[in-house]
Design an enzyme around this catalytic site. Structure first.
Site, PDB file in Angstrom:
ATOM      1  N   HIS A  55      -9.481  50.562  -3.610  1.00 16.86           N
ATOM      2  CA  HIS A  55      -8.049  50.307  -3.450  1.00 16.86           C
ATOM      3  C   HIS A  55      -7.473  49.851  -4.793  1.00 16.86           C
ATOM      4  O   HIS A  55      -7.930  48.863  -5.371  1.00 16.86           O
ATOM      5  CB  HIS A  55      -7.822  49.231  -2.391  1.00 16.86           C
ATOM      6  CG  HIS A  55      -6.374  48.895  -2.189  1.00 16.86           C
ATOM      7  ND1 HIS A  55      -5.453  49.835  -1.791  1.00 16.86           N
ATOM      8  CD2 HIS A  55      -5.696  47.748  -2.356  1.00 16.86           C
ATOM      9  CE1 HIS A  55      -4.272  49.264  -1.698  1.00 16.86           C
ATOM     10  NE2 HIS A  55      -4.389  47.994  -2.041  1.00 16.86           N
TER      11      HIS A  55
ATOM     12  N   ASP B 220      -3.875  48.830  -6.383  1.00 18.82           N
ATOM     13  CA  ASP B 220      -2.444  48.579  -6.211  1.00 18.82           C
ATOM     14  C   ASP B 220      -1.696  49.268  -7.342  1.00 18.82           C
ATOM     15  O   ASP B 220      -1.982  49.052  -8.523  1.00 18.82           O
ATOM     16  CB  ASP B 220      -2.174  47.079  -6.217  1.00 18.82           C
ATOM     17  CG  ASP B 220      -2.615  46.414  -4.928  1.00 18.82           C
ATOM     18  OD1 ASP B 220      -2.385  46.995  -3.858  1.00 18.82           O
ATOM     19  OD2 ASP B 220      -3.204  45.323  -4.986  1.00 18.82           O
TER      20      ASP B 220
ATOM     21  N   ASP C 143      -3.631  48.110   3.179  1.00 20.11           N
ATOM     22  CA  ASP C 143      -3.183  46.809   2.668  1.00 20.11           C
ATOM     23  C   ASP C 143      -1.666  46.751   2.575  1.00 20.11           C
ATOM     24  O   ASP C 143      -1.105  46.674   1.484  1.00 20.11           O
ATOM     25  CB  ASP C 143      -3.804  46.569   1.279  1.00 20.11           C
ATOM     26  CG  ASP C 143      -3.451  45.199   0.719  1.00 20.11           C
ATOM     27  OD1 ASP C 143      -3.283  44.263   1.507  1.00 20.11           O
ATOM     28  OD2 ASP C 143      -3.333  45.069  -0.512  1.00 20.11           O
TER      29      ASP C 143
ATOM     30  N   HIS D 242       3.725  48.873  -1.707  1.00 22.75           N
ATOM     31  CA  HIS D 242       3.784  47.672  -0.874  1.00 22.75           C
ATOM     32  C   HIS D 242       3.743  46.349  -1.634  1.00 22.75           C
ATOM     33  O   HIS D 242       3.869  45.290  -0.998  1.00 22.75           O
ATOM     34  CB  HIS D 242       2.680  47.714   0.196  1.00 22.75           C
ATOM     35  CG  HIS D 242       1.279  47.683  -0.351  1.00 22.75           C
ATOM     36  ND1 HIS D 242       0.476  48.801  -0.397  1.00 22.75           N
ATOM     37  CD2 HIS D 242       0.538  46.682  -0.857  1.00 22.75           C
ATOM     38  CE1 HIS D 242      -0.696  48.478  -0.905  1.00 22.75           C
ATOM     39  NE2 HIS D 242      -0.692  47.199  -1.195  1.00 22.75           N
TER      40      HIS D 242
END
Length: 1071
Positions: free
Chosen positions: A259, A261, A371, A610
């Site tokens: 993951h 971001d 997430d 997000h």
């Protein structure tokens, strides 16, 4: 052979732990033998730069001698190292590594290509130069290591989420060649797993003792200084792990995962390098482990890699063909699940799925959003219409109050659409392959008996990093071992296929997946929220007007590329030597940068990541996001003007203004029209649905409506009355009365005041920008105004207003104009705040003379109800919720709606409607929300239901003002409407050109049922339609979806909250 001895559990366990410890007894234990002989690098030199330079440019710089321990930096700089190596002749036949340890993130370059990430926090501190040094291999080589001056999770000062330390310096603590002992590594993995089994199964389990005794015996027979003893120890481990489990064992589907971001505690530009560091390491693992599968989401990140690391992108495509690299998610970025509009969510999938199809030959079948901070109830419908059948996340495991009752279930959305949803029971997307995690995956599974399969996502994440070879080795060793679940290196497709086969007993969850945490993200960074809402509107308007211009003008070209660039994000590329091509900039001029930087193109979907639109990012990211919004505004307004000019072309009429209505219903509103010299004058204008009208002249009579009356009483209070509603403000600006004139019904609860500003202490437990805690409600402090500050603004007629000033605190102040227009069913509150606070939360409250156990909130393509009481912990956990443009509290026959133009945080407790306005967190951005803010909210009392009273079109009108666009030539003399819908329950949300035919005259229309009802309606159009056919959200034709055109009308049938899209093929323009 020694006589068997009585073994003490703890001492035996700790004996084995010390034998493999990287900290204790490394002079004589096994871990101390992981590396054999070593030697320093032949030469080390470096140069520093504040830029992120491409490789070819970096290696041409002047490198100066460097030493281990030298400092470099500060934060966000880059230090390039030239590492010259000479491998000793004596190491022939050995595995040789470059050992590199730094507190910055590193990327190894070899022969001009990136080959591996080096990140101490991600347990990647060595690069394999050769797995076996042969006689003919070169002994000398030169590598480059690009070190970013930030860690895996940024550079927070004192804590992870603190604002970055701009002066932080970095260093390399190790750079050497060493012989790697693969046999020692294998033994360490086995002993570590045996320890994990012993601890995980506990002292009451037979298999646990077998694991511990096996490990102890391995220590007995293994002499770290004598490698010839290793095979005996290895055989003991193999015998243990070779004992198989039964057929009923739970199956864990282990998938490599990383993951990243897209921006968070680091800027967007650093994410590009994080992708390269992480994915090139994954490529290595795929090469070395044919059974290893790596799942990767976010088309945006893949596009960045394609642009900046084309060789790596080609390798990813190669492994995708082999089935080892699996693109997942289907979206442009892993967006927030609450705040983006319904249309923006559609575009995430439309852009993402098209990218995956173009670059990897197939679309995704699973939505991958591990997430984000909650999941809209309309997502299942959007997913299904975008080719998505499955959904994976794990964030609801973060719930603060209630444990979500399922890990595998069907999720049913607002319209009844269903997807198969799975939450990895280990409650993480960053597993490391330990026995503890494997056992947790089984023990914590809340759907035992219903399904026997679950996901296990392994690899360092958030800041990237991804899986390691050690993680893969652990999971391969645990493949099928008695006492543990079965572990398969698997893929998302295999997982969901297995879950689907077993889905007969699964439960169904209906409605939103509300995260009981991080509800401060609905409000933090108000300017980002405002930019998001405004830019969604601008793109909506540009697409509509451009579509109408295509239909009306044979010469007008739809700005497809520009619009795609405004929706999506990308890089504006300056020439760079490591790129295969450099696209031409869309809008000159831009300065040339030594490294491609984020440009003004393709930005809205990027900002809906997000950690961006939510405001939970560092200051540097917030500043970039605001620049992106400014670019969308500027370029969007340019495109609006171009479309307006095309609409005016060839029409007779006076020069001046074109008044445009971009909503699908007729509107009569007061509009401020620009006049010569910069002045404005008010006019009452009527504009047909999705069309235009000429600007009124002074000779045009006003419609026969009651004017607004404004009266200031001797006590300083002010009354505004337009014959529809009557508003009374006390001398401080509080709302003491709001009456629906026709019925005389009072909307404000007796003995209370509305428009009451309230300040709360706002100190969460840890996640500052993210969380507002329930206990903040215990600190409520009404902000009292000064009597006498209320004054009349506009004295009546077409518009009346009153304004006041309010000192919120010694550091913050507010001014507000309360506005009522002719014929308008709501009163507007135009607000300006100068906000300079620390850990305070500002809201505005309206106590309603309404009683209802539930309130209604707008969400994407619809609305839902939430309780106004706290009967259960599930109700209480929703003390702060999100909404889009409106919320409503209604009883039979009457209600009160609160509308807004850029806010998302809200609540209704009992009879009090509360809109969240501003927060003041200090991490990760110490400046979040500080400064000047402008926003508008509105209050609308209504008879009957909010559906019948027109709350939904009123909220749209507040958010989509009529446009007064300058006409470069004669403006049309007559009004014109392109589309209208016969039913108020159906909203024509979007009109755009079809993606698949940028040069054709095919439009896409998107409509949705907004009331929650079954309805038949007629769509009327004045455009020259040749063919109409239903399509999905990816604009793929429905083979059975042909729609007959009858008298310029199309008949459509909707079920509650259904979204429908159709393709309109326009007739060729006349020659």
């Amino acid at each position: 052979m020694a006589a068997p001895a009585l073994k003490h559990w703890r001492t035996t366990l700790e004996r084995v732990e010390k034998f493999v410890s990287p900290l204790y007894f490394t002079d004589c234990n096994l871990h101390g033998r992981l590396f054999g002989d070593s030697c320093p690098v032949a030469a080390l030199s470096s140069f520093q730069t504040p830029e992120r330079l491409p490789y070819q440019e970096a290696v041409r710089q002047e490198f100066r001698p460097a030493q281990i321990g030298d400092s470099f930096g500060p934060t966000w700089w880059t230090c390039w190292f030239r590492v010259e190596l000479t491998i000793p002749e004596a190491w022939v036949g050995q595995e040789v590594h470059l050992r590199w340890e730094s507190d910055g993130e590193g990327l190894v370059w070899r022969d001009g290509e990136p080959v591996q990430g080096l990140t101490k926090e991600g347990e990647k501190t060595s690069y394999v130069l050769t797995d076996r040094l042969e006689e003919g291999d070169p002994r000398s080589l030169t590598l480059y290591v690009e070190v970013a001056c930030n860690g895996l999770l940024g550079a927070g000062k004192g804590s992870m989420i603190a604002a970055p330390d701009p002066e932080k310096m970095f260093q390399v603590s190790r750079a050497e060649l060493a012989v790697f002992r693969r046999d020692v590594h294998r033994l360490l993995v086995d002993l570590e797993l045996l320890l994990g089994i012993a601890k995980g199964l506990g002292e009451d389990n037979q298999r646990s003792f077998q694991a511990l005794y096996t490990a102890n015996q391995m220590v007995n027979v293994c002499d770290p200084a004598q490698p010839e003893t290793f095979p005996v120890a290895q055989a003991l481990a193999s015998r243990f792990f070779g004992q198989r489990g039964g057929e009923s064992q739970h199956t864990i589907h282990a998938m490599g995962h990383c993951h990243i971001d897209t921006a968070w505690l680091w800027p967007f530009k650093e994410t590009v390098r994080k992708c390269a560091r992480s994915w090139v390491t994954a490529v290595q693992l795929m090469e070395q482990n044919p059974e290893f599968i790596f799942a990767c989401s976010q088309a945006q990140q893949l596009e960045w890699v394609k642009s900046h690391y084309p060789g790596l992108h080609a390798r990813l495509q190669e492994f995708a063909c082999r089935g080892q690299f699996v693109p997942v998610g289907g979206t442009w970025v892993e967006m927030d699940g609450n705040l983006p509009s319904g249309e923006a969510m559609v575009r995430q999938f439309l852009q993402g799925q098209n990218f995956f199809l173009q670059e990897f030959g197939k679309m995704c079948s699973e939505f991958w959003l591990p997430d984000t901070f909650g999941y809209s109830a309309q997502l299942p419908q959007i997913m299904r219409s975008c080719g998505i059948r499955y959904f994976l996340t794990q964030k609801l495991s973060w719930n603060l109050v209630n444990s979500f009752p399922h890990h595998t279930f069907f999720w049913e959305g607002l319209d009844g659409s269903r997807v198969l949803a799975h939450f990895p029971p280990g409650d993480s997307y960053g597993m490391q392959g330990s026995v503890e995690e494997v056992l947790k995956t089984v023990v914590k599974n809340r759907d035992k008996g219903r399904t026997n399969h679950s996901a296990f996502l392994f690899g360092f994440g958030d800041g990237g990093g991804g899986p390691t070879q050690t993680m893969v080795d652990r999971l391969k060793r645990l493949h099928n071992t008695d006492g543990l679940p079965r572990v398969q290196l698997s893929s998302p497709g295999r997982l969901f296929s297995a879950l689907e086969t077993d889905s007969g007993q699964l439960c169904t969850w209906v409605g939103e997946l509300f995260l009981e945490l991080h509800n401060g993200t609905y409000t933090t960074h108000a300017q980002i929220k405002k930019g998001n809402r405004e830019c969604e509107r601008i793109l909506h308007d540009v697409e509509l007007l451009s579509s109408l211009a295509v239909a009306r003008s044979a010469q007008f070209l739809y700005p497809a590329a520009q619009l795609q660039d405004l929706w999506r994000s990308g890089w504006l590329l300056a020439p760079a030597t490591n790129l295969t091509s450099s696209p031409t900039p869309l809008w000159p001029p831009f300065p040339a940068f030594p490294f491609p930087v984020l440009g003004s193109c393709r930005l809205l979907l990027l900002n809906q990541f997000h950690d961006v639109v939510t405001g939970s990012c560092i200051e540097l990211v917030a500043e970039e996001a605001m620049c992106h919004y400014e670019d969308i505004r500027a370029h969007g307004n340019t495109l609006l003007s171009a479309a307006a000019a095309a609409l005016c072309a060839g029409e007779p009429g006076p020069e001046g203004l074109l008044i445009v209505n971009t909503l699908p219903w007729k509107r009569t509103e007061v509009l401020a029209l620009p006049r010569p010299g910069g002045a404005h004058s008010l006019a009452l204008v009527t504009v047909p649905s999705m069309g235009y009208a000429p600007a009124p002249t002074s000779l045009q009579p006003l419609l026969p409506q009651q004017p607004v009356f404004v009266v200031q009483e001797t006590d300083g209070s002010v009354t505004l009355d337009n014959g529809i509603i009557r508003v009374r403000l006390d001398p401080t600006g509080c709302l003491t009365s709001l009456v629906l004139v026709a019925s005389g019904r009072e909307a404000i609860a007796e003995g209370t005041v509305g428009n009451q500003f309230v300040l709360f202490d706002d100190v969460p437990l840890y996640w500052d920008a993210w969380d507002v805690m329930d206990y903040h409600l215990e600190t409520r402090k009404p902000v009292r105004g000064q009597a006498g500050t209320l004054a009349v603004g506009i004295e009546g007629g077409m518009r009346g207003s009153a304004w006041f000033l309010l000192q919120i605190s010694p550091n913050s102040r507010l001014s507000q104009e309360v506005v009522l227009d002719v014929g308008c069913p709501y009163v507007r509150f135009h607000t300006e705040v100068h906000w300079h606070e620390a850990h305070k939360f500002l809201k505005v409250e309206f106590p309603a003379r309404v009683r209802s156990p539930q309130a209604t909130y707008e969400v994407q393509f619809g609305h839902l109800q939430r309780p106004t009481h706290h009967n259960t912990s599930w109700d209480w956990a929703r003390f702060e919720v999100w909404a889009h443009r409106w919320m409503d509290l209604s009883e039979h026959g009457f209600g009160l709606a609160l509308l807004n133009d850029c806010k998302y945080g809200a609540s209704v407790r009992g009879n009090v409607l509360s809109l969240s306005l501003l927060r003041a967190p200090k991490a990760p951005d110490a400046t979040a929300d500080m400064g000047r803010h402008e926003f508008t909210y509105a209050l609308m009392p209504h008879k009957g239901s909010f559906q019948d009273a027109g709350v939904i079109p009123a909220a749209y009108s507040l958010n989509f003002p009529l446009l007064a666009l300058p006409a470069p030539g004669p403006a049309p003399a007559a009004a014109w409407s392109a589309f209208s819908v016969s039913s108020p329950a159906v909203v024509l949300e979007t009109v755009k050109q079809a993606e698949t035919s940028p040069q054709s005259r095919t439009l896409v229309l998107r409509l949705y049922e907004a009331h929650g009802s079954h309805v038949d309606c007629w769509l009327h159009t004045s455009l020259p339609v040749q063919e109409a056919v239903l399509c999905d959200l990816l604009e793929r034709r429905d083979p059975a979806g042909h729609l007959p055109l009858q008298d310029d009308r199309l008949k459509l049938t909707f079920s509650p909250f259904q979204v429908q899209s159709l393709l309109l093929v326009l007739q060729p323009p006349p020659n």
